[in-house]
Structure formats: C-alpha cells, structure tokens
Design a protein around this motif. Sequence first.
Motif, PDB file in Angstrom:
ATOM      1  N   VAL A 124       0.848  -1.206   0.000  1.00  0.00           N
ATOM      2  CA  VAL A 124       0.000   0.000   0.000  1.00  0.00           C
ATOM      3  C   VAL A 124       0.874   1.243   0.000  1.00  0.00           C
ATOM      4  O   VAL A 124       0.641   2.206  -0.750  1.00  0.00           O
ATOM      5  CB  VAL A 124      -0.943  -0.001   1.224  1.00  0.00           C
ATOM      6  CG1 VAL A 124      -1.710   1.322   1.303  1.00  0.00           C
ATOM      7  CG2 VAL A 124      -1.919  -1.164   1.159  1.00  0.00           C
ATOM      8  N   ASN A 125       1.897   1.237   0.838  1.00  0.00           N
ATOM      9  CA  ASN A 125       2.810   2.364   0.958  1.00  0.00           C
ATOM     10  C   ASN A 125       3.528   2.649  -0.364  1.00  0.00           C
ATOM     11  O   ASN A 125       3.617   3.801  -0.803  1.00  0.00           O
ATOM     12  CB  ASN A 125       3.825   2.075   2.065  1.00  0.00           C
ATOM     13  CG  ASN A 125       4.878   3.155   2.185  1.00  0.00           C
ATOM     14  OD1 ASN A 125       4.602   4.340   2.027  1.00  0.00           O
ATOM     15  ND2 ASN A 125       6.099   2.751   2.447  1.00  0.00           N
ATOM     16  N   VAL A 126       4.038   1.600  -1.015  1.00  0.00           N
ATOM     17  CA  VAL A 126       4.789   1.764  -2.273  1.00  0.00           C
ATOM     18  C   VAL A 126       3.924   2.385  -3.360  1.00  0.00           C
ATOM     19  O   VAL A 126       4.338   3.338  -4.042  1.00  0.00           O
ATOM     20  CB  VAL A 126       5.337   0.396  -2.751  1.00  0.00           C
ATOM     21  CG1 VAL A 126       5.816   0.491  -4.202  1.00  0.00           C
ATOM     22  CG2 VAL A 126       6.475  -0.057  -1.862  1.00  0.00           C
ATOM     23  N   MET A 127       2.728   1.881  -3.546  1.00  0.00           N
ATOM     24  CA  MET A 127       1.864   2.376  -4.612  1.00  0.00           C
ATOM     25  C   MET A 127       1.473   3.835  -4.403  1.00  0.00           C
ATOM     26  O   MET A 127       1.299   4.589  -5.371  1.00  0.00           O
ATOM     27  CB  MET A 127       0.604   1.503  -4.719  1.00  0.00           C
ATOM     28  CG  MET A 127       0.885   0.071  -5.120  1.00  0.00           C
ATOM     29  SD  MET A 127       1.867  -0.094  -6.649  1.00  0.00           S
ATOM     30  CE  MET A 127       0.792   0.687  -7.841  1.00  0.00           C
ATOM     31  N   LEU A 128       1.358   4.254  -3.163  1.00  0.00           N
ATOM     32  CA  LEU A 128       0.945   5.629  -2.874  1.00  0.00           C
ATOM     33  C   LEU A 128       2.103   6.622  -2.910  1.00  0.00           C
ATOM     34  O   LEU A 128       1.904   7.789  -3.257  1.00  0.00           O
ATOM     35  CB  LEU A 128       0.256   5.698  -1.500  1.00  0.00           C
ATOM     36  CG  LEU A 128      -1.102   4.996  -1.380  1.00  0.00           C
ATOM     37  CD1 LEU A 128      -1.617   5.094   0.056  1.00  0.00           C
ATOM     38  CD2 LEU A 128      -2.116   5.612  -2.343  1.00  0.00           C
ATOM     39  N   THR A 129       3.300   6.197  -2.563  1.00  0.00           N
ATOM     40  CA  THR A 129       4.406   7.151  -2.393  1.00  0.00           C
ATOM     41  C   THR A 129       5.548   7.022  -3.405  1.00  0.00           C
ATOM     42  O   THR A 129       6.477   7.825  -3.359  1.00  0.00           O
ATOM     43  CB  THR A 129       5.004   7.021  -0.977  1.00  0.00           C
ATOM     44  OG1 THR A 129       5.594   5.713  -0.812  1.00  0.00           O
ATOM     45  CG2 THR A 129       3.953   7.234   0.087  1.00  0.00           C
ATOM     46  N   ASN A 130       5.492   6.060  -4.331  1.00  0.00           N
ATOM     47  CA  ASN A 130       6.590   5.879  -5.295  1.00  0.00           C
ATOM     48  C   ASN A 130       6.928   7.152  -6.093  1.00  0.00           C
ATOM     49  O   ASN A 130       8.110   7.443  -6.315  1.00  0.00           O
ATOM     50  CB  ASN A 130       6.277   4.739  -6.260  1.00  0.00           C
ATOM     51  CG  ASN A 130       7.510   4.267  -7.008  1.00  0.00           C
ATOM     52  OD1 ASN A 130       8.366   3.577  -6.464  1.00  0.00           O
ATOM     53  ND2 ASN A 130       7.626   4.644  -8.280  1.00  0.00           N
ATOM     54  N   PRO A 131       5.939   7.949  -6.542  1.00  0.00           N
ATOM     55  CA  PRO A 131       6.276   9.166  -7.293  1.00  0.00           C
ATOM     56  C   PRO A 131       7.198  10.112  -6.526  1.00  0.00           C
ATOM     57  O   PRO A 131       8.073  10.753  -7.121  1.00  0.00           O
ATOM     58  CB  PRO A 131       4.903   9.811  -7.534  1.00  0.00           C
ATOM     59  CG  PRO A 131       3.955   8.655  -7.563  1.00  0.00           C
ATOM     60  CD  PRO A 131       4.484   7.722  -6.515  1.00  0.00           C
TER      61      PRO A 131
END
Length: 343
Positions: A124-131
Amino acid sequence: MSDALINGLAGAGGGIIAQLITYPLQTVNTRQQTDRDPKKTKRKLGTIEQMCQVVKHEGWERLYGGLTPSLVGTAASQGVYYYFYQVFRNKAETAALKRFNKGNGDGTVGMFSSLLVAAISGCVNVMLTNPIWVVVTRMQTYRKASIKEKPTRSLSNVSEDDVQIAAVEPPPFGTGHAVQEVYDEAGILGFWKGVFPTLIMVSNPSIQFMLYETLLKKLKARRASSVKGKTGVTALEVFLLGAVAKLGATVVTYPLLVVKSRLQARQVTDGDKKLQYKGTLDAILKMIRYEGFYGFYKGMSTKIVQSVLAAAVLFMIKEELVKGARLLLTSNAVSINKGKRPP
C-alpha cells in the motif's frame, strides 16, 4: 485518537528526525548505487571521501539535494506504513485471540502473520508514495557542474589559445525541475519507475519488522520471567533491536535497492547502450553482463550505516512518541472523568 493513528503520526515524526540525521549518507549512497560506468579503474572513494568531494566541488547544499521532497516522502511513507501496519496488525491480533478462545494457538500473532501484515502494509505504501521517491532520486543524483560557454567564432579559424571558455553557474535544480524532467522523459507512468523492484522490496520492511517483533517479544518474555510482571523495554534496547532488525533486512534485499535506484535515476538516452535500461529485467541482465554481481552491492557499506542508524533512531523515537501520546491521552481521560464526578 485511535491506536493506528497514534502509530502513524509517531512513525512520521520518527522518520523525519531519522532522515534529517542521516540524509547526507543517503545522498552519497544513491550516487554510489547509480554509478554505472563499468570502465572506471580509478580508486573507489570511501563514504567520507565522497562526501568531502561533493562539498568541495558542488557545495554543502548538494549533500541535501532533494531534502524537502524526501522529508515529505518520509512523513508520508512512515505515516502510511505505520497506520496500515497497525490496522492490519489489530485485525491479526483479533483473529489470533479468536483462535485462542477456540483452543488453537497461544493468542499472539505468529511470525508468518507478522510478515504478511508488514508485506501488505508495504505494498500500500509503495503504490501511494513511489512518485515522491522518483523525484528524490533525481535530485540526489543531479550533479552540479559548471556549463562551458561556447566560443563565439568558428574553431576552424582560431587556435586553441584563442578560444575563451567561461564557467557559467548552472541554474538550480529544484523539485519542479525534477518533476518536469521525469514527466518529459516518460510521462505520468515515469513517476512509477522502479515500482516493480520496489514492490518486491516490501520484503525489506517485512523482514525488518518480523525480526523486530520477534526479538521484542522474546526480550519482553525473558524480562517477565526474570522480573515478575515487568515487560517494559528501554529506549536504548529499542534502538539496538531496530538496528539489528534493519541490518538483517538490508543485507538480504540490497541488490533490489540498487536496481530500483538505477531505474529511477535520469536515464541515458544516447551513447553507450550498456548504460541504458528499458526495464527491471533489462537492468538486471546488463548489470550482470557488464559489471558482474559486484554491481548489485555498490555502496552497500554506506547503506548499512545509513539505514541501520536511521531505523534505530526511528524505532526509538517512534516508541517514545507513542508512549508519550498514550500517557497524555490517559491523563486527559482521567482528568475528564474526575471533572464529571458529582460533588
């Protein structure tokens, strides 16, 4: 205030402080990871030497390149991660208690469940904060260098001594420039570069938290058996447990971190094809072919120091913030109840 929200805010606060302390190491490490010239034969600089070189040639500010979006990313990542980690862990604890009431298990969350909770929270964290981290990587790997002014006359009509080349200070490379560069290079999808190895890398915090929770549980159990009823741990013990857990996780997953950084850094669009990566698999194969397995561990010593120190500080501060918040809420609740008592 819910326990999940307390943990989320405490994680964000601890992450910001840890980031401020260790950021120069992170900048140097990202540069080491993205150094993809296999032909370099000169002596490799150590971490401190490389930091001094950056300060000497580019200024102190380059050690903190991308700090602002990094702090935003850290607060968002730690807040999102700890919030969802606590939400999912609460559900796992409830399920474990139900199984215990039915005569199965000991009522506590097992190692596999802890690993699964951490992995889901990490995804969940990766998909939301990768940018955010794509932008941070671009800013960390940007190298400040003077721009040579072109001569005003044709080189065929003048000698080398007649050519005047002036060093011109390049324009500052800020967050807006990094965002524009990523968008111009690959559009909106460019902000999710490296997301595949990053998703695989959720195993890093998963392993980290599995080790941390396991060690913490054993320490509390040992303390409870030696000192009746006492299971509390000190800030120093949390610091050391966090350091050990992060060390183990970093050693296992470091190659994925290098691949992710290579993909998120500015891509070479001309010149040597060996330095151009089309995707995760292409990057892995080219690194193996042209750099050997050593390429997957570039800058690992720097990363170990940075990540272990950051994780230890984060765990220590987060636990202290959580304790303080719970104590404050308990005190407020007691005060309110006292005020409601009839005279």
